[in-house]
Design an enzyme around this catalytic site. Sequence first.
Site: not given
Length: 328
Positions: A56, A204, A206-207
């Site tokens: 990241y 969780p 959904g982006r």
Amino acid sequence: MKKRKLGTEGLEVSTIGLGCMGMSDFYAGQDDEESIKTIHYALELGVSLLDTADMYGVGKNEELVGRAIKDRRDKVILATKFGNVRGEDGSFLGVSGRPEYVKQACDASLRRLGVDHIDLYYQHRVDPNTPIEETVGAMADLVREGKVRYIGLSEAGPDTIRTAHKVHPISALQTEYSLWSRDVEDEILPTVRDLRIGFVPYSPLGRGFLTGQIQKFEDLAEDDFRRFSPRFQGENFEKNIQLVNKIKEIADRKGCEASQLALAWLLAQGEDIVPIPGTKRRKYLEENIGAVELQLTEEELARINEISPQGAAAGQRYDEAMMKGVNL
């Protein structure tokens, strides 16, 4: 904040964690100062599980998390990952689970995080060219050396999970799971439950789609990676908006946010589930944590399952190339 156990080795974490990826990569609007304040606020509210990875921001997210927890390490269950190899310019160089790479990656993460041990160390993606026994064997060495406390896998398939678990107990499996990504219910969730491995759903919400905040493609910044996700494109976007609006209708009747309903549904799927919604703003952090206290009735759960059954979302969760790297 309530707590849940992951695996059988003694790992206990807050019922909901905090995904830190978006603070440094893939989404627009990075703000390190606000991100650090969000991490501090999460810890104040009882969130103990912080999730990052070496890929990241090409290490920048680990450095950010390290700065944030420097004077409060004892409050944190720190999770990071290795396996997705990136160049200094951000280019993706493949996946590695080679034993020597595992140990080099761990040492590099420890330096960036500024800590002497990682609480939960995941293999981010399975390396198809390295036997999982060798990768997990190296991770087990790190446990014996005191550099890692517990180990996990991410996006691993049932056979890989079972083989890995024989080498060293796996405490957690991290895979995408939400109201629009329910394929894990077929084989993966039953496998980890059979082995008593904890389950940590990433994305969780959904982006962010399940929050109801995104109503048109143009709401996504030009450098937002979701623009390249099949579920956010064309007809898929329009179909998925209809799904989200139905979820929002239930949430409105319940007197809560759509995001809270989606998280409460996940939490209701079992005591072994610990979602890690990501946010870099304190406002959304409060909303997410509020889901822990939200109780759904059997009727509400049935209605949610009715409008968002497995396969309800239009489009794959990743493009074709990335889909080849999941559930291996």
